[in-house]
Design a protein around this motif. Structure first.
Motif, PDB file in Angstrom:
ATOM      1  N   LEU A  57     -15.356  49.109 -17.059  1.00  0.00           N
ATOM      2  CA  LEU A  57     -13.769  48.840 -17.384  1.00  0.00           C
ATOM      3  C   LEU A  57     -13.883  48.276 -18.807  1.00  0.00           C
ATOM      4  O   LEU A  57     -14.464  47.599 -19.365  1.00  0.00           O
ATOM      5  CB  LEU A  57     -13.294  47.817 -16.394  1.00  0.00           C
ATOM      6  CG  LEU A  57     -11.853  47.409 -16.896  1.00  0.00           C
ATOM      7  CD1 LEU A  57     -10.819  48.425 -16.309  1.00  0.00           C
ATOM      8  CD2 LEU A  57     -11.476  45.941 -16.058  1.00  0.00           C
ATOM      9  N   THR A  58     -12.898  48.953 -19.700  1.00  0.00           N
ATOM     10  CA  THR A  58     -12.849  48.411 -21.075  1.00  0.00           C
ATOM     11  C   THR A  58     -11.452  47.999 -21.456  1.00  0.00           C
ATOM     12  O   THR A  58     -10.359  48.379 -21.052  1.00  0.00           O
ATOM     13  CB  THR A  58     -13.100  49.640 -21.980  1.00  0.00           C
ATOM     14  OG1 THR A  58     -14.110  50.214 -21.701  1.00  0.00           O
ATOM     15  CG2 THR A  58     -13.016  49.282 -23.542  1.00  0.00           C
ATOM     16  N   ILE A  59     -11.556  46.863 -22.139  1.00  0.00           N
ATOM     17  CA  ILE A  59     -10.290  46.008 -22.685  1.00  0.00           C
ATOM     18  C   ILE A  59     -10.366  45.832 -23.914  1.00  0.00           C
ATOM     19  O   ILE A  59     -11.390  45.361 -24.510  1.00  0.00           O
ATOM     20  CB  ILE A  59     -10.178  44.697 -21.798  1.00  0.00           C
ATOM     21  CG1 ILE A  59     -10.184  44.932 -20.480  1.00  0.00           C
ATOM     22  CG2 ILE A  59      -8.728  44.075 -22.479  1.00  0.00           C
ATOM     23  CD1 ILE A  59     -11.385  44.696 -19.680  1.00  0.00           C
ATOM     24  N   ALA A  60      -9.293  46.509 -24.827  1.00  0.00           N
ATOM     25  CA  ALA A  60      -9.379  46.338 -26.176  1.00  0.00           C
ATOM     26  C   ALA A  60      -8.271  45.782 -26.773  1.00  0.00           C
ATOM     27  O   ALA A  60      -7.103  46.484 -26.316  1.00  0.00           O
ATOM     28  CB  ALA A  60      -9.737  48.043 -26.846  1.00  0.00           C
ATOM     29  N   GLY A  70     -10.034  52.479 -17.468  1.00  0.00           N
ATOM     30  CA  GLY A  70     -10.734  52.476 -16.103  1.00  0.00           C
ATOM     31  C   GLY A  70     -11.862  53.574 -16.505  1.00  0.00           C
ATOM     32  O   GLY A  70     -11.733  54.258 -17.453  1.00  0.00           O
ATOM     33  N   ASP A  71     -12.625  53.845 -15.440  1.00  0.00           N
ATOM     34  CA  ASP A  71     -13.754  54.975 -15.718  1.00  0.00           C
ATOM     35  C   ASP A  71     -13.403  56.170 -15.000  1.00  0.00           C
ATOM     36  O   ASP A  71     -12.353  55.980 -14.059  1.00  0.00           O
ATOM     37  CB  ASP A  71     -15.034  54.437 -15.194  1.00  0.00           C
ATOM     38  CG  ASP A  71     -15.159  54.110 -13.740  1.00  0.00           C
ATOM     39  OD1 ASP A  71     -14.037  53.785 -13.147  1.00  0.00           O
ATOM     40  OD2 ASP A  71     -16.087  54.527 -13.229  1.00  0.00           O
ATOM     41  N   TRP A  88       1.941  42.614 -15.827  1.00  0.00           N
ATOM     42  CA  TRP A  88       0.766  42.237 -15.371  1.00  0.00           C
ATOM     43  C   TRP A  88      -0.204  43.440 -15.063  1.00  0.00           C
ATOM     44  O   TRP A  88       0.229  44.417 -14.653  1.00  0.00           O
ATOM     45  CB  TRP A  88       1.081  41.579 -14.042  1.00  0.00           C
ATOM     46  CG  TRP A  88       1.479  40.340 -13.998  1.00  0.00           C
ATOM     47  CD1 TRP A  88       3.008  40.226 -14.170  1.00  0.00           C
ATOM     48  CD2 TRP A  88       1.083  38.960 -13.875  1.00  0.00           C
ATOM     49  NE1 TRP A  88       3.550  38.673 -14.261  1.00  0.00           N
ATOM     50  CE2 TRP A  88       2.199  38.016 -14.235  1.00  0.00           C
ATOM     51  CE3 TRP A  88      -0.209  38.458 -13.780  1.00  0.00           C
ATOM     52  CZ2 TRP A  88       2.027  36.715 -14.039  1.00  0.00           C
ATOM     53  CZ3 TRP A  88      -0.565  36.790 -13.800  1.00  0.00           C
ATOM     54  CH2 TRP A  88       0.758  36.003 -13.888  1.00  0.00           C
ATOM     55  N   TRP A  89      -1.749  43.394 -15.227  1.00  0.00           N
ATOM     56  CA  TRP A  89      -2.418  44.240 -14.756  1.00  0.00           C
ATOM     57  C   TRP A  89      -3.854  43.800 -14.005  1.00  0.00           C
ATOM     58  O   TRP A  89      -4.046  42.652 -14.150  1.00  0.00           O
ATOM     59  CB  TRP A  89      -2.923  45.012 -15.984  1.00  0.00           C
ATOM     60  CG  TRP A  89      -3.632  44.446 -16.939  1.00  0.00           C
ATOM     61  CD1 TRP A  89      -3.377  43.770 -18.104  1.00  0.00           C
ATOM     62  CD2 TRP A  89      -5.356  44.334 -17.014  1.00  0.00           C
ATOM     63  NE1 TRP A  89      -4.558  43.290 -18.752  1.00  0.00           N
ATOM     64  CE2 TRP A  89      -5.689  43.613 -18.038  1.00  0.00           C
ATOM     65  CE3 TRP A  89      -6.210  44.907 -16.088  1.00  0.00           C
ATOM     66  CZ2 TRP A  89      -6.918  43.222 -18.296  1.00  0.00           C
ATOM     67  CZ3 TRP A  89      -7.579  44.586 -16.217  1.00  0.00           C
ATOM     68  CH2 TRP A  89      -7.854  43.654 -17.278  1.00  0.00           C
ATOM     69  N   SER A  90      -4.465  44.397 -13.260  1.00  0.00           N
ATOM     70  CA  SER A  90      -5.459  44.338 -12.421  1.00  0.00           C
ATOM     71  C   SER A  90      -6.248  45.430 -12.117  1.00  0.00           C
ATOM     72  O   SER A  90      -5.752  46.577 -11.970  1.00  0.00           O
ATOM     73  CB  SER A  90      -5.043  43.184 -11.331  1.00  0.00           C
ATOM     74  OG  SER A  90      -6.197  43.074 -10.495  1.00  0.00           O
ATOM     75  N   THR A  91      -7.491  45.223 -11.550  1.00  0.00           N
ATOM     76  CA  THR A  91      -8.042  46.096 -10.939  1.00  0.00           C
ATOM     77  C   THR A  91      -8.004  46.176  -9.442  1.00  0.00           C
ATOM     78  O   THR A  91      -8.571  46.892  -8.528  1.00  0.00           O
ATOM     79  CB  THR A  91      -9.933  46.182 -11.166  1.00  0.00           C
ATOM     80  OG1 THR A  91     -10.182  44.642 -10.950  1.00  0.00           O
ATOM     81  CG2 THR A  91      -9.992  46.072 -12.696  1.00  0.00           C
ATOM     82  N   SER A  92      -6.999  45.199  -9.144  1.00  0.00           N
ATOM     83  CA  SER A  92      -6.753  45.259  -7.604  1.00  0.00           C
ATOM     84  C   SER A  92      -5.386  45.205  -7.415  1.00  0.00           C
ATOM     85  O   SER A  92      -4.328  44.558  -7.799  1.00  0.00           O
ATOM     86  CB  SER A  92      -7.271  43.745  -6.902  1.00  0.00           C
ATOM     87  OG  SER A  92      -6.828  43.511  -5.723  1.00  0.00           O
ATOM     88  N   GLY A 136      -8.250  59.543 -16.133  1.00  0.00           N
ATOM     89  CA  GLY A 136      -8.026  60.096 -17.468  1.00  0.00           C
ATOM     90  C   GLY A 136      -7.145  59.457 -18.439  1.00  0.00           C
ATOM     91  O   GLY A 136      -6.898  59.894 -19.358  1.00  0.00           O
ATOM     92  N   HIS A 137      -6.232  58.619 -17.978  1.00  0.00           N
ATOM     93  CA  HIS A 137      -5.173  57.777 -18.547  1.00  0.00           C
ATOM     94  C   HIS A 137      -5.793  56.272 -18.801  1.00  0.00           C
ATOM     95  O   HIS A 137      -6.626  55.687 -18.217  1.00  0.00           O
ATOM     96  CB  HIS A 137      -4.014  57.624 -17.934  1.00  0.00           C
ATOM     97  CG  HIS A 137      -3.686  58.974 -17.687  1.00  0.00           C
ATOM     98  ND1 HIS A 137      -4.080  60.383 -17.181  1.00  0.00           N
ATOM     99  CD2 HIS A 137      -2.365  59.647 -18.472  1.00  0.00           C
ATOM    100  CE1 HIS A 137      -3.233  61.323 -17.094  1.00  0.00           C
ATOM    101  NE2 HIS A 137      -2.138  61.019 -17.934  1.00  0.00           N
ATOM    102  N   LEU A 138      -5.222  55.560 -19.615  1.00  0.00           N
ATOM    103  CA  LEU A 138      -5.168  54.169 -20.059  1.00  0.00           C
ATOM    104  C   LEU A 138      -3.840  53.550 -20.179  1.00  0.00           C
ATOM    105  O   LEU A 138      -2.789  54.255 -20.047  1.00  0.00           O
ATOM    106  CB  LEU A 138      -6.003  53.929 -21.495  1.00  0.00           C
ATOM    107  CG  LEU A 138      -5.391  54.572 -22.622  1.00  0.00           C
ATOM    108  CD1 LEU A 138      -4.290  53.373 -23.291  1.00  0.00           C
ATOM    109  CD2 LEU A 138      -6.260  54.832 -23.674  1.00  0.00           C
TER     110      LEU A 138
END
Length: 266
Positions: A57-60, A70-71, A88-92, A136-138
């Motif tokens: 996971l990349t956060i810039a 995400g990948d 708010w953002w999360s991987t869950s 394929g999106h961010l």
């Protein structure tokens, strides 16, 4: 930002003033590469931050803009929800839904149970108030709000081997190579900085020269496969292993374990 359950070595970051970059997971970039990538963050070239080997996971952050990526394999999905106070953002998705007890989305739940795929209904997640960032999106968060932006192209430019050979030779290594000859034709094989040889899905072998060293290696691989009885790919469990110093270019190897043995009792 906080993480739960990740080993220290799998959470790394670099920063300078208004620029910050963090990777979480198995990322092949070393600390120096992360620091150098801050110039990429400044240019908002988000796609370039996804080219390191591994699954992460990349956060810039560049000033007031934040990109969460995400990948492509979906091992690190990204979910988000917009509130009056911000985003708010999360991987869950469940963690975001728990903020106010958001209910399940029955349509998405039914599609997920029927098809066992997370992206059947686009940006909808299993919870009504939570959105999913499509593959394929961010997720791009700015002072104007949050939205999803495509960074991976929908279609790839087709290449034939003569056109691709200079790039294969420049970027080649003594490990397995995969070349996209056409959008519907992928060819695995072998490459070095000076040679390349691949076998197409129709069984045709293409090489830069009839005496190519890569062609010799490829033929040896095929001979080993033949002598092993032409095993199918699914009999070899895949493993992702980091390549250590002295083992070739820095990065990751996809290794296939041997087929499990079967035993019969009396």
């Amino acid at each position: 930002m906080w993480t739960v359950g990740w080993p220290t070595g799998h959470v790394r970051s670099a920063g300078s003033g208004p620029l910050a970059l963090a990777v979480i997971g198995d990322c092949g970039a070393d600390d120096q590469q992360l620091r150098q990538a801050l110039t990429t963050v400044r240019a908002s070239d988000w796609n370039a931050l996804t080219c390191w080997p591994g699954s992460y996971l990349t956060i810039a952050r560049s000033g007031e803009s934040l990109a969460v990526i995400g990948d492509l394999a979906g091992q690190h999905p990204v979910y988000w929800r917009a509130e009056a106070t911000g985003t708010w953002w999360s991987t869950s998705a469940a963690a975001l839904a728990a903020l106010d007890g958001a209910p399940f989305d029955p349509a998405v739940l039914a599609a997920h149970l029927a098809l066992a795929q997370p992206d059947v209904l686009g940006q909808r997640s299993l919870f009504r108030a939570v959105s999913r960032v499509p593959t394929g999106h961010l997720l791009l968060v700015t002072p104007d709000g949050a939205n999803t932006v495509r960074y991976e192209p929908v279609n790839y430019q087709p290449l034939n081997l003569p056109d691709a050979a200079p790039r294969v030779r420049a970027e080649g290594n003594p490990y397995l190579t995969m070349a996209g000859l056409r959008p519907d034709l992928w060819a695995p094989g072998h490459s070095t900085p000076a040679t390349a040889a691949v076998i197409q899905q129709d069984g045709v072998i293409v090489a830069d020269h009839r005496d190519s060293p890569s062609l010799t290696v490829l033929r040896a691989w095929l001979a080993e496969w033949e002598s092993a009885g032409r095993p199918a790919p699914e009999v070899h469990p895949p493993l992702l292993a980091r390549r250590e110093d002295g083992q070739g270019p820095v990065g990751w190897d996809l290794r296939l374990a041997g087929a499990p043995e079967t035993c019969a009792g009396p």
